[in-house]
Motif scaffolding. Structure first.
Motif, short mmCIF file in Angstrom:
data_model
loop_
_atom_site.label_atom_id
_atom_site.label_comp_id
_atom_site.label_asym_id
_atom_site.label_seq_id
_atom_site.Cartn_x
_atom_site.Cartn_y
_atom_site.Cartn_z
N PHE A 129 -34.28 -59.80 18.79
CA PHE A 129 -33.75 -58.65 18.14
C PHE A 129 -34.06 -57.24 18.97
N TYR A 130 -33.21 -56.36 18.60
CA TYR A 130 -33.25 -54.86 19.42
C TYR A 130 -33.37 -53.95 18.37
N PHE B 59 -28.80 -56.73 16.51
CA PHE B 59 -29.29 -55.41 16.53
C PHE B 59 -29.91 -55.08 15.25
N ILE B 60 -30.94 -54.42 15.19
CA ILE B 60 -31.64 -53.99 13.75
C ILE B 60 -31.67 -52.60 13.54
N ASP B 61 -31.02 -51.80 12.68
CA ASP B 61 -31.20 -50.44 12.31
C ASP B 61 -32.30 -50.42 11.53
N ILE B 62 -33.31 -49.77 12.35
CA ILE B 62 -34.80 -49.58 11.47
C ILE B 62 -34.64 -48.71 10.39
N THR B 63 -33.64 -48.07 10.12
CA THR B 63 -33.62 -47.12 8.87
C THR B 63 -33.20 -48.17 7.77
N ILE B 64 -32.92 -49.31 8.07
CA ILE B 64 -32.60 -50.03 6.76
C ILE B 64 -33.87 -51.04 6.57
N PRO B 65 -34.43 -50.86 5.48
CA PRO B 65 -35.63 -51.82 5.11
C PRO B 65 -35.70 -53.28 5.58
N HIS B 66 -36.46 -53.79 6.10
CA HIS B 66 -36.47 -55.07 6.97
C HIS B 66 -35.99 -56.27 5.80
N TYR B 67 -36.56 -56.06 4.57
CA TYR B 67 -36.25 -56.96 3.36
C TYR B 67 -34.52 -57.01 3.16
N GLN B 68 -34.04 -56.02 3.45
CA GLN B 68 -32.50 -55.67 3.11
C GLN B 68 -31.84 -56.61 4.49
N PHE B 69 -32.26 -56.14 5.65
CA PHE B 69 -31.66 -56.75 6.89
C PHE B 69 -31.75 -58.17 6.71
N PHE B 70 -33.09 -58.63 6.58
CA PHE B 70 -32.98 -60.20 6.44
C PHE B 70 -32.85 -60.84 5.41
#
Length: 69
Positions: A25-26, A51-62
């Motif tokens: 991940f980046y 790519f991970i947008d860190i403005t999105i909560p991790h639980y939403q991304f994953f």
């Protein structure tokens, strides 16, 4: 690229992340960086990291369920 142009630092970081097998991940909040990532991914196809947008909560991304305490 035209002669004399420099590669953006994002591009260099993406190239490094793509060849390092330990990098999956980046993460960044840089919107311009995401544009560069999307451009490379569209041109090259599959990259070895996400790519991970860190403005999105991790639980939403994953896709995890978020429970309030």
């Amino acid at each position: 690229m035209m002669e004399g142009e420099e590669l953006p630092n994002d591009t260099k970081m993406f190239a490094q992340a793509d060849v390092e097998s330990d990098i999956n991940f980046y993460g960044t909040a840089d919107v311009e960086c995401k544009k560069v990532y999307d451009m490379i991914k569209n041109a090259e196809g599959n990259l070895s990291f996400s790519f991970i947008d860190i403005t999105i909560p991790h639980y939403q991304f994953f896709g995890e369920l978020h429970f309030e305490d």
